[in-house]
Design an enzyme around this catalytic site. Structure first.
Site, PDB file in Angstrom:
ATOM      1  N   CYS A  85       0.800  -1.102   0.006  1.00 32.65           N
ATOM      2  CA  CYS A  85       0.046   0.173  -0.185  1.00 32.65           C
ATOM      3  C   CYS A  85       0.697   1.160   0.051  1.00 32.65           C
ATOM      4  CB  CYS A  85      -1.005   0.115   1.134  1.00 32.65           C
ATOM      5  SG  CYS A  85      -2.211  -1.420   1.262  1.00 32.65           S
ATOM      6  N   HIS A 336      -8.957   4.506  -1.670  1.00 32.41           N
ATOM      7  CA  HIS A 336      -7.747   3.630  -1.479  1.00 32.41           C
ATOM      8  C   HIS A 336      -7.273   2.908  -2.775  1.00 32.41           C
ATOM      9  CE1 HIS A 336      -4.236   2.275   0.315  1.00 32.41           C
ATOM     10  NE2 HIS A 336      -4.603   0.870   1.008  1.00 32.41           N
TER      11      HIS A 336
END
Length: 389
Positions: A85, A336
């Site tokens: 991430c 995200h």
């Protein structure tokens, strides 16, 4: 070494995009970022791409896709990074090192991800690859299950903090209503976020849907230039500090709620910048889950270990508080898209520093912190940014 400066950027709206793939998403930001910086394709020395992929698309070799969508960039050297991430920040830091070393004078950084075309059940499996597969791949609830376990551990040591997590969710959703780039621009009350229901079911452990970031598509881009080139352009944001710290991948081999790598990254960045945490005007932090944001308060030094919930209760991190955290809505509301997130966070901070953040503007913002992490605080990136032009 030559100082790398941010001189331009671009950002799509996050959410469910009609763009069919990352090629199209990256094309949406490549040209606009160069135009915003005031440079042309033939001036570029390098392209740095952050895309997680790992199964979202059969097509990989993502760095080569930039020129497929923006043909004038054909011939520019490129590379692709991946760091879970924190993939977007990995691309940005690689580009910054490229400029700092003198190997290039202008670099384009693009972070992107196309996630919504993949069934939700498969998304969970793809994201679990950012955990330690031999031990954590069968955790119920996918990657949310990993953070559900982290939340359970935190609650066991420091009491049930479900309401404080709901307050973080409500804060970030309220902030997201003012962000035109946000995936979800809808306000939710603390009561709604704190009450499991058909519309807000439990996902994993104590985490409810409102505690979890969104599956999103999107792209963001940043143009970096050396100081001499930046002198000829309209704006310049410098890295007063940038720090990266790692930690052990397997949660079984460390304290899962200590976020020691995050703490080291913050400590190094604040030391490099010569400031304390309360000298910052805002922070964009990695709230993949609300429990992550709460523990990150402790990692950045806003609270002692085990007391991040106190920062929630006293309003420190709200808009108008002593240190607004995630005025953009964070991952929770902004969305995200994995590879885009780190680049997006830096763009959000730059908008604040140039006074162009609109309804999400923190008045008089001069110094911004950005924290992006890959996995459960395994790959940790911390930037402190300030405007110099």
């Amino acid at each position: 070494m030559t100082e790398p400066l941010i001189v331009g950027w671009a950002h799509t709206r996050f959410g469910k995009s009609e763009a069919p793939d990352t090629t199209a998403l990256m094309a949406e930001v490549a040209g606009p970022a160069l135009a915003h910086a005031g440079v042309t394709a033939h001036q570029l020395d390098g392209i740095f791409v952050g895309v997680w992929n790992n199964g979202f698309s059969r097509q990989d070799f993502q760095g080569a896709l930039v020129a497929m969508g923006t043909p004038e960039l054909a011939g520019v050297p490129f590379m692709r990074t991946e760091n879970a991430c924190a993939t977007g920040s990995a691309a940005l830091y690689a580009a910054a090192d490229f400029i700092a070393s003198g190997r290039g004078r202008i670099a384009l950084v693009i972070g992107a991800e196309k996630m919504t075309a993949t069934p939700v059940s498969e998304v969970g499996d793809i994201l679990l690859a950012a955990s330690y597969v031999p031990e954590e791949a069968d955790v119920e609830g996918g990657f949310a299950g990993v953070f559900g376990q982290i939340a359970n551990t935190y609650f066991q040591r420091h009491g049930d903090r479900s309401e404080e997590l709901a307050m973080i969710a409500a804060k970030n959703h309220e902030n997201g209503t003012r962000n035109p780039f946000a995936h979800m621009q809808k306000d939710f009350s603390v009561e709604f976020c704190n009450t499991p229901s058909d519309k807000n079911p439990r996902v994993a452990g104590p985490l409810r849907r409102t505690d979890c970031s969104l599956i999103s598509d999107g792209a963001a881009a940043i143009v970096l230039a050396d100081a001499e080139m930046a002198e000829t352009l309209s704006r310049a944001i410098r890295f007063r500090a940038r720090a990266q710290a790692g930690d052990v991948l397997a949660l079984s081999r460390r304290d899962p709620i200590a976020f020691e790598g995050a703490h080291r990254a913050w400590a190094q960045a604040l030391d490099q910048a010569g400031v304390g945490i309360m000298d910052l005007d805002l922070v964009e932090t990695h709230d993949c889950f609300t429990i992550a944001e709460m523990i990150e308060y402790e990692a950045m030094g806003l609270a002692k270990p085990g007391e991040g919930w106190k920062v929630v209760l006293d309003g420190t991190t709200r808009m108008g508080g002593a240190l607004p955290v995630n005025p953009s809505g964070g991952l929770k509301s902004r969305g995200h898209p994995i590879g885009a997130t780190g680049v997006s966070q830096h763009v959000m901070a730059c908008l604040q520093l140039t006074g162009e953040a609109g309804g999400m503007q923190v008045p008089g913002a001069k110094l911004a912190g950005v924290f992006n992490m890959g996995g459960a605080a395994v790959a940790n990136y911390c930037s402190i940014l300030e405007r110099v032009k």
